[in-house]
Motif scaffolding. Structure first.
Motif, short mmCIF file in Angstrom:
data_model
loop_
_atom_site.label_atom_id
_atom_site.label_comp_id
_atom_site.label_asym_id
_atom_site.label_seq_id
_atom_site.Cartn_x
_atom_site.Cartn_y
_atom_site.Cartn_z
N UNK A 89 45.15 4.65 2.93
CA UNK A 89 45.06 5.74 1.96
C UNK A 89 44.63 5.21 0.59
N UNK A 90 43.77 5.96 -0.08
CA UNK A 90 43.37 5.65 -1.46
C UNK A 90 42.94 6.95 -2.12
N UNK A 91 43.89 7.63 -2.74
CA UNK A 91 43.59 8.94 -3.35
C UNK A 91 43.02 8.84 -4.75
N UNK A 92 42.96 7.63 -5.31
CA UNK A 92 42.36 7.42 -6.64
C UNK A 92 41.42 6.20 -6.56
N UNK A 93 40.24 6.39 -5.96
CA UNK A 93 39.36 5.25 -5.74
C UNK A 93 38.90 4.54 -7.02
N UNK A 94 38.99 5.21 -8.16
CA UNK A 94 38.55 4.59 -9.42
C UNK A 94 39.68 3.82 -10.13
N UNK A 95 40.89 3.88 -9.61
CA UNK A 95 42.03 3.31 -10.31
C UNK A 95 41.83 1.83 -10.63
N UNK A 96 41.46 1.03 -9.65
CA UNK A 96 41.33 -0.41 -9.88
C UNK A 96 40.20 -0.75 -10.86
N UNK A 97 39.26 0.15 -11.03
CA UNK A 97 38.13 -0.10 -11.93
C UNK A 97 38.40 0.34 -13.37
#
Length: 108
Positions: A89-97
């Motif tokens: 699951x990854x509901x915030x794909x921009x988080x790490x960027x």
């Protein structure tokens, strides 16, 4: 550290509303979360980030568990992102960027 302070200042200057309302100090839900992680015998951590112009908390409830779902909560404790688990699951794909790490709140 200097870069984090500069980014925070720039973000606050660009807010359309009062940025002081976006600050979150010692959210009440963190104590219960820490107690729950500890009682389960897990190693965990809570890290404060700046994400989408608000302070959020990345909660890793089991550092040694491959299929555990980590969450990002806002100041009120509402889950705004989920990561991990068997399904990936990854509901915030921009988080790490785009998220800016501010501080480690707790780690055991």
């Amino acid at each position: 550290m200097k870069n984090v302070l500069m980014m925070t200042l720039l973000l606050c200057l660009s807010c359309e509303e009062d940025c002081s309302q976006k600050k979150c100090t010692n959210p009440i839900w963190t104590n219960a979360t820490i107690q729950s992680i500890t009682l389960q015998g897990n190693k965990g951590e809570i890290i404060k980030y700046l994400y989408q112009n608000q302070e959020v908390y990345f909660v890793r409830g089991c550092l040694d568990c491959a299929d555990y779902i980590d969450v990002v909560r806002n100041c009120e404790g509402k889950i705004i992102c989920e990561f991990g688990g068997i399904a990936g699951i990854n509901t915030c794909p921009d988080f790490s960027k785009v998220a800016i790490k501010l501080a480690t709140i707790w780690k055991n």
